[in-house]
Design a protein around this motif. Structure first.
Motif, PDB file in Angstrom:
ATOM      1  N   THR A  34       0.850  -1.182   0.000  1.00 32.50           N
ATOM      2  CA  THR A  34       0.000   0.000   0.000  1.00 32.50           C
ATOM      3  C   THR A  34       0.892   1.240   0.000  1.00 32.50           C
ATOM      4  N   GLU A  35       0.261   2.406   0.120  1.00 28.21           N
ATOM      5  CA  GLU A  35       1.025   3.645   0.179  1.00 28.21           C
ATOM      6  C   GLU A  35       1.838   3.749   1.464  1.00 28.21           C
ATOM      7  N   GLN A  36       1.458   2.963   2.473  1.00 28.62           N
ATOM      8  CA  GLN A  36       2.126   3.047   3.777  1.00 28.62           C
ATOM      9  C   GLN A  36       2.872   1.794   4.179  1.00 28.62           C
ATOM     10  N   ARG A  88       1.808 -10.107  10.649  1.00 30.99           N
ATOM     11  CA  ARG A  88       3.036  -9.715   9.974  1.00 30.99           C
ATOM     12  C   ARG A  88       4.127 -10.761  10.188  1.00 30.99           C
ATOM     13  N   GLN A  89       4.845 -11.025   9.095  1.00 33.32           N
ATOM     14  CA  GLN A  89       5.970 -11.950   9.161  1.00 33.32           C
ATOM     15  C   GLN A  89       7.121 -11.387   8.324  1.00 33.32           C
ATOM     16  N   GLU A  90       8.329 -11.697   8.762  1.00 35.50           N
ATOM     17  CA  GLU A  90       9.540 -11.370   8.009  1.00 35.50           C
ATOM     18  C   GLU A  90       9.738  -9.854   7.870  1.00 35.50           C
ATOM     19  N   LYS A  91      10.306  -9.407   6.763  1.00 35.00           N
ATOM     20  CA  LYS A  91      10.683  -8.000   6.606  1.00 35.00           C
ATOM     21  C   LYS A  91       9.484  -7.120   6.260  1.00 35.00           C
ATOM     22  N   TRP A  92       9.417  -5.940   6.920  1.00 34.97           N
ATOM     23  CA  TRP A  92       8.349  -4.975   6.663  1.00 34.97           C
ATOM     24  C   TRP A  92       8.915  -3.578   6.507  1.00 34.97           C
ATOM     25  N   VAL A  93       8.234  -2.793   5.678  1.00 34.42           N
ATOM     26  CA  VAL A  93       8.541  -1.371   5.515  1.00 34.42           C
ATOM     27  C   VAL A  93       7.278  -0.589   5.816  1.00 34.42           C
ATOM     28  N   GLU A  94       7.431   0.481   6.611  1.00 38.04           N
ATOM     29  CA  GLU A  94       6.307   1.370   6.917  1.00 38.04           C
ATOM     30  C   GLU A  94       6.725   2.803   6.644  1.00 38.04           C
ATOM     31  N   ILE A  95       5.812   3.551   6.042  1.00 42.23           N
ATOM     32  CA  ILE A  95       6.028   4.992   5.842  1.00 42.23           C
ATOM     33  C   ILE A  95       4.861   5.698   6.508  1.00 42.23           C
ATOM     34  N   ILE A 145       9.892  15.676   6.291  1.00 44.09           N
ATOM     35  CA  ILE A 145       8.599  15.798   5.632  1.00 44.09           C
ATOM     36  C   ILE A 145       7.491  15.496   6.638  1.00 44.09           C
ATOM     37  N   ASP A 146       6.990  16.536   7.281  1.00 39.70           N
ATOM     38  CA  ASP A 146       5.825  16.395   8.158  1.00 39.70           C
ATOM     39  C   ASP A 146       5.948  15.259   9.163  1.00 39.70           C
ATOM     40  N   TYR A 147       7.108  15.107   9.762  1.00 41.97           N
ATOM     41  CA  TYR A 147       7.322  14.110  10.805  1.00 41.97           C
ATOM     42  C   TYR A 147       7.199  12.663  10.312  1.00 41.97           C
ATOM     43  N   TYR A 148       7.278  12.435   9.033  1.00 40.94           N
ATOM     44  CA  TYR A 148       7.163  11.072   8.517  1.00 40.94           C
ATOM     45  C   TYR A 148       8.535  10.411   8.468  1.00 40.94           C
ATOM     46  N   THR A 149       8.548   9.080   8.682  1.00 42.04           N
ATOM     47  CA  THR A 149       9.788   8.318   8.580  1.00 42.04           C
ATOM     48  C   THR A 149       9.578   7.069   7.720  1.00 42.04           C
ATOM     49  N   TYR A 150      10.705   6.521   7.293  1.00 41.52           N
ATOM     50  CA  TYR A 150      10.746   5.279   6.526  1.00 41.52           C
ATOM     51  C   TYR A 150      11.301   4.217   7.477  1.00 41.52           C
ATOM     52  N   MET A 151      10.447   3.267   7.867  1.00 44.41           N
ATOM     53  CA  MET A 151      10.836   2.272   8.865  1.00 44.41           C
ATOM     54  C   MET A 151      11.086   0.912   8.234  1.00 44.41           C
ATOM     55  N   GLU A 152      12.138   0.238   8.679  1.00 41.22           N
ATOM     56  CA  GLU A 152      12.432  -1.135   8.281  1.00 41.22           C
ATOM     57  C   GLU A 152      12.475  -2.009   9.528  1.00 41.22           C
ATOM     58  N   ALA A 153      11.775  -3.152   9.490  1.00 42.02           N
ATOM     59  CA  ALA A 153      11.722  -4.033  10.658  1.00 42.02           C
ATOM     60  C   ALA A 153      11.507  -5.475  10.214  1.00 42.02           C
TER      61      ALA A 153
END
Length: 318
Positions: free
Chosen positions: A217-219, A229-236, A256-264
């Motif tokens: 999705t966009e996020q 959730r399993q394995e690698k995830w990205v959240e924006i 950018i408006d307190y947004y981050t790019y998360m990897e977990a």
């Protein structure tokens, strides 16, 4: 004579049996009274704002019906009986980072616990309100009188020019917690996607997905197995953990408006190991709207380390 003794003996035995049975009945009635009193405080789901889970969205030209339904829903919240104050020694207020308040810096005595609760597999689900911020409610899982986990499920804000923002929730009969954000602006109406949680055996709120397989999705970008959730995830997503970070405040114009790019990485719906939060980089179109395909990670801002689903450490990059 012997027959007479036998008759007397049987009579005595019968009296003893009746007395014992009477005592058992008293004990049973006592338990029933306790259970009945307890059940008065227990909420049986579904509970919440039912329209959250409906596919048919609110008609943007029918704000009156929405206002009426919200008033009915908020009356339910008033009936939760927020009376008991939280103890000062309760220090665990971990939420999703994008819904986070700096609760570790707030006096927990400012919060009230609801008298009414839900019960799921022996886990009590109480509601928590802030004494000064009455427009904000959380749900907390409690085991042995200790808060295990919590989620922000309700918020209301009415600003100038008719701008209104709501975070509303619904808990279905299977104790799945669905949350949806609504915004009334000049658009004039926006309804965000549903975010759904279920409770695991340890009392943790786990993101729940209706379908298994890849998610894009966009996020979010990741893989779902067994609806978790399993394995690698990205959240924006918006990251309110940055709000009070000194280094961020000095350099906030570059974000950018307190947004981050998360990897977990996730296992059974819980983050494991190190979670990384990067600066979000993206391009905008001629109208200033973000081009989602251009999104990518920038420099590393901070990391979080998790063990058994619990955050153990947070480190900002200097």
């Amino acid at each position: 004579m012997n027959n007479y003794k036998i008759i007397i003996l049987l009579f005595i035995i019968s009296l003893g049996c009746k007395t014992e049975k009477k005592n058992i009945n008293i004990a049973q009635n006592k338990n029933e009274i306790v259970n009945n009193l307890d059940s008065i405080k227990q909420i049986i789901p579904p509970f919440g704002y039912a329209d959250v889970i409906k596919k048919v969205l609110i008609d943007k030209n029918d704000n009156g019906r929405f206002d009426t339904s919200i008033a009915t829903f908020e009356k339910k919240l008033d009936d939760l009986e927020f009376k008991s104050s939280l103890k000062n020694n309760i220090a665990f207020f971990k939420e999703d980072y994008f819904d986070n308040l700096p609760l570790d810096k707030i006096n927990t005595a400012d919060f009230n616990l609801s008298s009414k609760y839900l019960l799921f597999n022996g886990i009590k689900l109480h509601f928590i309100s802030h004494k000064k911020l009455g427009n904000r409610i959380y749900i907390a899982s409690i085991i042995n009188d200790m808060i295990v986990d919590m989620k922000w499920i309700y918020f209301s804000y009415q600003g100038e020019m008719g701008f209104t923002y709501y975070k509303l929730f619904n808990i279905d009969k299977n104790y799945a917690v669905s949350i949806r954000n609504y915004e009334f602006t000049e658009d004039p109406f926006k309804s965000n996607p549903i975010i759904k949680y279920k409770i695991n055996s340890q009392g943790k709120f786990i993101r729940y997905y209706d379908k298994n397989g890849s998610v894009k999705t966009e996020q979010e970008l990741g893989f779902v197995k067994s609806n978790k959730r399993q394995e690698k995830w990205v959240e924006i997503k918006e990251n309110k953990s940055l709000y009070n970070e000194v280094n961020f405040q000095k350099d906030k114009e570059n974000y950018i408006d307190y947004y981050t790019y998360m990897e977990a990485n996730y296992k059974d719906g819980l983050p494991i190991g190190e979670v990384k939060f990067f600066k979000l980089i993206q391009d905008s179109d001629q109208n200033g709207q973000p081009i989602f395909l251009s999104r990518k990670k920038g420099k590393l801002i901070y990391t979080e380390t998790y063990e058994n689903g619990e955050i153990k450490e947070r480190k900002f990059v200097k």
